[in-house]
Design a protein around this motif. Structure first.
Motif, short mmCIF file in Angstrom:
data_model
loop_
_atom_site.label_atom_id
_atom_site.label_comp_id
_atom_site.label_asym_id
_atom_site.label_seq_id
_atom_site.Cartn_x
_atom_site.Cartn_y
_atom_site.Cartn_z
N SER A 58 0.84 -1.21 0.00
CA SER A 58 0.00 0.00 0.00
C SER A 58 0.87 1.26 0.00
CB SER A 58 -0.90 0.00 1.25
OG SER A 58 -1.25 1.32 1.62
N TYR A 59 0.68 2.12 -1.01
CA TYR A 59 1.48 3.35 -1.08
C TYR A 59 1.26 4.22 0.15
CZ TYR A 59 3.46 7.77 -2.30
OH TYR A 59 4.19 8.93 -2.25
N ASP A 60 0.01 4.39 0.53
CA ASP A 60 -0.29 5.29 1.67
C ASP A 60 0.33 4.76 2.95
OD1 ASP A 60 -1.65 6.97 -0.01
OD2 ASP A 60 -3.64 6.21 0.51
N SER A 61 0.30 3.44 3.15
CA SER A 61 0.91 2.88 4.36
C SER A 61 2.42 3.09 4.36
CB SER A 61 0.63 1.38 4.46
OG SER A 61 -0.75 1.15 4.46
N CYS A 62 3.04 2.94 3.20
CA CYS A 62 4.50 3.16 3.12
C CYS A 62 4.85 4.61 3.39
CB CYS A 62 5.03 2.74 1.75
SG CYS A 62 5.00 0.95 1.51
N ALA A 63 4.08 5.52 2.80
CA ALA A 63 4.36 6.94 3.01
C ALA A 63 4.24 7.28 4.49
CB ALA A 63 3.40 7.79 2.17
N ALA A 64 3.22 6.75 5.15
CA ALA A 64 3.03 7.01 6.58
C ALA A 64 4.16 6.35 7.39
CB ALA A 64 1.67 6.49 7.03
N GLY A 65 4.56 5.14 6.99
CA GLY A 65 5.63 4.44 7.69
C GLY A 65 6.95 5.18 7.59
N VAL A 66 7.27 5.68 6.41
CA VAL A 66 8.50 6.44 6.19
C VAL A 66 8.50 7.69 7.07
CG1 VAL A 66 9.68 7.90 4.48
CG2 VAL A 66 9.02 5.55 3.88
N LYS A 67 7.35 8.35 7.11
CA LYS A 67 7.22 9.57 7.92
C LYS A 67 7.47 9.26 9.41
CE LYS A 67 4.08 13.44 7.85
NZ LYS A 67 2.75 13.90 7.54
N ALA A 68 6.91 8.15 9.86
CA ALA A 68 7.06 7.77 11.28
C ALA A 68 8.53 7.45 11.60
CB ALA A 68 6.18 6.56 11.60
N VAL A 69 9.18 6.70 10.72
CA VAL A 69 10.60 6.35 10.95
C VAL A 69 11.44 7.61 10.96
CG1 VAL A 69 12.62 5.19 9.96
CG2 VAL A 69 10.40 4.02 9.96
N GLU A 70 11.21 8.51 9.99
CA GLU A 70 12.04 9.71 9.90
C GLU A 70 11.82 10.62 11.10
OE1 GLU A 70 11.82 11.21 5.76
OE2 GLU A 70 13.56 9.87 5.43
N LEU A 79 17.88 2.19 2.24
CA LEU A 79 16.59 1.49 2.14
C LEU A 79 16.83 0.11 1.55
CD1 LEU A 79 13.49 1.20 2.04
CD2 LEU A 79 13.55 2.42 -0.15
N VAL A 80 16.44 -0.91 2.29
CA VAL A 80 16.57 -2.28 1.80
C VAL A 80 15.16 -2.83 1.56
CG1 VAL A 80 17.52 -4.58 2.19
CG2 VAL A 80 18.66 -2.57 3.21
N ASN A 81 14.82 -2.99 0.28
CA ASN A 81 13.50 -3.53 -0.07
C ASN A 81 13.60 -5.05 -0.11
OD1 ASN A 81 11.84 -1.14 -0.52
ND2 ASN A 81 13.30 -0.70 -2.17
N ASN A 82 13.24 -5.66 1.01
CA ASN A 82 13.40 -7.10 1.17
C ASN A 82 12.07 -7.85 1.24
OD1 ASN A 82 14.80 -9.66 2.35
ND2 ASN A 82 13.31 -9.04 3.91
N SER A 109 5.82 -2.70 -4.22
CA SER A 109 6.41 -2.21 -2.96
C SER A 109 7.67 -1.38 -3.23
CB SER A 109 6.77 -3.40 -2.07
OG SER A 109 7.62 -4.28 -2.76
N LEU A 110 8.36 -1.63 -4.33
CA LEU A 110 9.55 -0.83 -4.62
C LEU A 110 9.15 0.61 -4.94
CD1 LEU A 110 10.94 -3.56 -4.55
CD2 LEU A 110 12.23 -2.90 -6.58
N PHE A 111 8.09 0.76 -5.73
CA PHE A 111 7.58 2.12 -5.96
C PHE A 111 7.13 2.73 -4.63
CE2 PHE A 111 4.13 5.12 -6.38
CZ PHE A 111 4.68 6.05 -7.25
N ASN A 112 6.34 1.94 -3.89
CA ASN A 112 5.72 2.45 -2.66
C ASN A 112 6.75 2.91 -1.63
OD1 ASN A 112 3.31 1.74 -3.86
ND2 ASN A 112 3.11 -0.20 -2.73
N MET A 113 7.89 2.23 -1.57
CA MET A 113 8.92 2.60 -0.59
C MET A 113 9.91 3.62 -1.14
SD MET A 113 8.40 1.31 2.33
CE MET A 113 9.96 1.89 3.00
N CYS A 114 10.32 3.46 -2.39
CA CYS A 114 11.34 4.37 -2.93
C CYS A 114 10.79 5.77 -3.14
CB CYS A 114 11.88 3.84 -4.26
SG CYS A 114 12.88 2.36 -4.07
#
Ligand code: CAA
Length: 241
Positions: A58-70, A79-82, A109-114
């Motif tokens: 999910s793109y929205d979940s990844c965007a929110a996850g990245v925000k939380a980590v940062e 970033l390791v897409n595993n 997921s690569l789009f969603n995370m990168c």
């Protein structure tokens, strides 16, 4: 300086070994996971590595996850897409759901995370993106049209993003593990493993997750700065490119 690294699917299997290796090398690690809370809590208790739950498909979940980590650890530099799943079955029996699940989780997921991290990496002129593809993206595999397509797609994605990102100090590489001793490989019927897979591995054994983690550690390092758009195969000689 302690760099921030995110590992998707970072609490189990190959991802667990990658998270631990990065922590051992001094990175501040965020290990993402998708669903197995019990395994994630066990991993967190054993390693003291921060865990974050979100769905990489999910793109929205990844965007929110990245925000939380940062917000908690700082800007993501590695970033390791595993994260990945299998839904193995012969193509003539494959359902649309088995196709879509594997493509969305392993490739989209690569789009969603990168996408959520790339602008920050470009602005800071540094980044390391490492995509965990597979031997079966390189050679194809019976029962894995979905998985082989996703993993081959990861290699194309890696090469294109590497070309776009080089001038911004960002390297993008892929690691192609062969058959590694994890839960994913344990799902293969023993007779298939014994007859159709192990005899074709010249080194005569499955790989260990730590052997893949060492590849990732190298590609993440400053010493690997010349390497971008590459595919590092670690498969016991099963497929040579
Ligand atoms: N090459 C050519 N033909 C093959 C074959 C192969 N490697 N493997 C099986 N076949 C053929 C069989 O001989 C059989 O043919 P017939 O119908 O003429 O007898 C046919 O394909 C069906 O085989 P099965 O009886 O095994 O069919 P099944 O439905 O019970 O199982 C399968 C099919 C799910 C694909 C099963 O064979 C399997 O799990 N194979 C392993 C797939 C695999 O390697 N997955 C990797 C998982 S790990 C991973 O993905 C991590 C990574 O990155 C490496």
């Amino acid at each position: 300086m302690s760099r921030v690294a995110v590992v998707t699917g970072g609490t189990r299997g190959i991802g667990e070994a990658i998270s631990k290796a990065l922590k051992g090398a001094g990175y501040k690690v965020a290990a993402n996971y998708g669903g197995n809370d019990e395994a994630a809590q066990k991993f967190k208790a054993a390693t003291a590595i921060a865990v974050y739950k979100w769905d990489v498909s999910s793109y929205d979940s990844c965007a929110a996850g990245v925000k939380a980590v940062e917000a908690e650890l700082g800007p993501i530099e590695v970033l390791v897409n595993n994260a990945g799943v299998t839904r193995d079955t012969m193509f003539h029996r494959m359902t649309p759901e088995q196709w879509t699940t594997v493509i969305n989780t392993n490739l989209s997921s690569l789009f969603n995370m990168c996408r959520p991290v790339i602008e920050g990496m470009r602005a800071r002129k540094f980044g390391r993106i490492i995509n965990i593809s597979s031997i079966n993206g390189q050679k194809g595999q019976v029962g894995q049209t979905n998985y082989s397509a996703a993993k081959a797609g990861e290699l194309g994605f890696t090469k294109a993003l590497a070309q776009e990102s080089a001038k911004s100090g960002i390297t993008v590489n892929a690691v192609c593990p062969g058959y590694i001793a994890t839960e994913m490989v344990k799902k293969i019927p023993q007779d298939v493993l014994d007859k159709s897979i192990l005899p074709y591995i010249p080194l005569g054994r499955l790989g260990e997750p730590e052997e893949i983690a060492r590849c990732v550690l190298f590609l993440a390092s400053d010493e690997a700065g010349l390497i971008t758009g590459s595919t590092l195969s670690a498969n016991g000689g099963q497929f040579m490119v």
